[in-house]
Scaffold this active site. Structure first.
Site, PDB file in Angstrom:
ATOM      1  CG  HIS A 156      -1.656  -1.237   1.470  1.00 47.90           C
ATOM      2  ND1 HIS A 156      -2.852  -1.546   0.865  1.00 47.90           N
ATOM      3  CD2 HIS A 156      -1.329  -2.314   2.232  1.00 47.90           C
ATOM      4  CE1 HIS A 156      -3.243  -2.752   1.266  1.00 47.90           C
ATOM      5  NE2 HIS A 156      -2.325  -3.240   2.091  1.00 47.90           N
ATOM      6  CB  SER A 277      13.119  22.961 -14.584  1.00 45.91           C
ATOM      7  OG  SER A 277      12.326  24.122 -14.620  1.00 45.91           O
ATOM      8  CE  LYS A 283      11.037  20.846 -10.081  1.00 46.05           C
ATOM      9  NZ  LYS A 283      10.058  19.902 -10.437  1.00 46.05           N
ATOM     10  CD  GLU A 290       8.398  12.720 -15.013  1.00 49.08           C
ATOM     11  OE1 GLU A 290       8.126  13.550 -15.890  1.00 49.08           O
ATOM     12  OE2 GLU A 290       8.775  13.049 -13.868  1.00 49.08           O
TER      13      GLU A 290
END
Ligand code: ARG
Length: 470
Positions: A156, A277, A283, A290
């Protein structure tokens, strides 16, 4: 608008119709398979006395010259022909004359395209298998190096029990190993030759289909000519298997994205596999992970698309089947590109092992082991579960962990606790004692790793052996 038909037509095809109907824009990638199929076909026709030796030789030389010219850029596959079959035949006839017009004897574009797709897909299955094997090598290497790298195991998405990096990666080894088995399975089921099925009902020429099948590395000919020209099951199976590969990659990517987040900081993705970024200088984004996760949708889409295209088709060939190509090719390219890039990212990724171990200690991951400790002292498991539950609650209130409590505090909850509790709930013990087959205990893990090594060595040449026949 070069077409192989037109005799029974009195009008030119409408331009838009021609373009709508044409497949050259995407089936041009089948030129090698189309030529290989034609070479096998004329070799068989000559053996059967349907073509003369001279015709056979002229056709094969012509076909080889077309392939060479396509490959060295002298001949560009443009859209003047409606499909790759017309392109090859038109150029053959313009190069060798009359003999070129005999190439299509005893053949239809229906069995021709069925063959081309099968040859192409068979190659893709082998290539996918090889890429998966490289990925398994990377995974196994990380496993070998990290049998004692502790990390939390989750259920979980909550910390559950401690495990190791080798164990976590081992789960993915199993998944990609099953994916490879699926490749092999698909190969075995699809490796039959549809050529010779004609348009749908075979031909009246005395073709030797066994011979053509053998020339092209197939186990044998397909056994029903209607099915031969309308079967796309092998494509659907391959797309399903690729969807499964993508699902596995996507799950792995999701974990890497989490592990790479500021909150976890378990891993450091190599600079070569991350991006920045445009606005936030701090970043370093896990874009590759992704994108792989995102591209999974495209591969699933191709599977759903083809299933839907096929679902209402009466036997035998229907033009709908031309739709088996574009999204399928895209899925092949996408899945293979994803495996390759993912492998690159994985093999360069670094682990923050200290942080992983600290994380494994926090969050009461040793609570089950504390309960097992009481069971060993004669407490029934259900009671032990309740006692440790109260101990955890006590820790939460005091903002501490089980192993940081004093013996007196523990004995305040149960008099069964003795000083050996500390060793019993240490991270090392919690992992080391898990020795059942498939568990993370280093000794159990090493046995599994040895089996994996053996598997990768043994499996080495299954596809190569098939290749020798191709
Ligand atoms: N471009 C067609 C396809 O991909 C080739 C087969 C054409 N056959 C026909 N009967 N029109 O399916």
């Amino acid at each position: 608008m070069a077409q192989l038909w037109g005799g029974r037509f009195t009008k030119e095809t409408d331009r838009q119709v021609y373009e709508f109907n044409a497949s050259i824009g995407f089936d041009k990638r089948l030129y090698r398979q189309d030529i290989a199929g034609s070479i096998a076909h004329v070799t068989m026709l000559a053996k059967q006395g349907i073509l003369t030796e001279d015709e056979r030789k002229a056709i094969i030389d012509g076909l080889i010259s077309i392939q060479e010219d396509v490959e060295n850029g002298k001949l560009v596959i443009d859209d003047t022909c409606e499909d790759i079959h017309s392109f090859v035949e038109t150029h053959l006839t313009s190069r060798i004359g009359e003999a070129g017009k005999k190439l299509h004897t005893g053949r239809s574009r229906n069995d021709q395209v069925a063959l081309d797709m099968r040859l192409y897909t068979r190659e893709q299955v082998c290539m996918t298998d090889a890429l998966l094997k490289q990925l398994l090598e990377t995974i196994l290497h990380v496993m070998e190096e990290n049998v004692e790298t502790y990390m939390p195991g989750f259920t979980h998405l909550q910390k559950a029990q401690p495990t190791t990096l080798a164990h976590h990666y081992g789960a993915y080894f199993e998944m990609f190993k099953r994916d490879r088995l699926r490749m092999r399975d698909i190969f075995q089921r699809m490796n039959y030759c549809p050529l010779g099925a004609g348009a749908l009902a075979g031909t009246t020429y005395p073709l030797d289909r066994d011979y053509t099948a053998k020339l092209l590395g197939f186990y044998g000919p397909t056994l029903n000519s209607m099915d031969s020209v309308s079967d796309r099951d092998y494509l659907i199976e391959f797309l399903a298997a690729l969807s499964m590969v993508m699902m596995h990659l996507s799950r792995f990517c999701e974990e890497i994205i989490l592990w790479n987040s500021n909150e976890y900081r378990f891993v450091e993705i190599d600079d070569a596999f991350s991006t920045g970024s445009s606005i936030m200088p701090q970043k370093k984004n896990p874009d590759i992970a992704e994108l792989v996760r995102g591209k999974t949708g495209r591969v699933y889409g191709a599977l759903m698309g083809l299933l839907t295209t096929m679902k209402g088709l009466p036997l035998a060939y229907n033009k709908d089947m031309q739709e088996d190509k574009e999204t399928t090719f895209d899925a092949f390219d996408t899945a293979q590109g994803c495996i390759q890039l993912f492998n690159g990212m994985l093999s360069t990724m670094k682990f923050h092992k200290e942080r992983m171990a600290v994380s494994a200690m926090n969050g009461f991951t040793n609570a089950t082991d504390a309960a097992d400790y009481l069971v060993n002292k004669g407490v029934p498991f259900r009671d032990a579960h309740g006692i440790i539950g109260r101990l955890v609650l006590y820790c939460i209130e005091k903002d501490t962990s089980i192993d940081a409590l004093s013996l007196e505090e523990m004995q305040g909850i149960s008099d069964k606790f003795e000083s050996d509790i500390y060793d019993a709930v240490s991270l090392k013990t919690c992992v080391e004692k898990r020795l059942t087959v498939g568990a993370p205990g280093p000794e159990a893990m090493k046995k599994v790793i040895a089996l994996h090594r053996e598997y990768l060595a043994q499996e080495e040449d299954w596809f190569q052996k098939q290749d020798e026949n191709i």
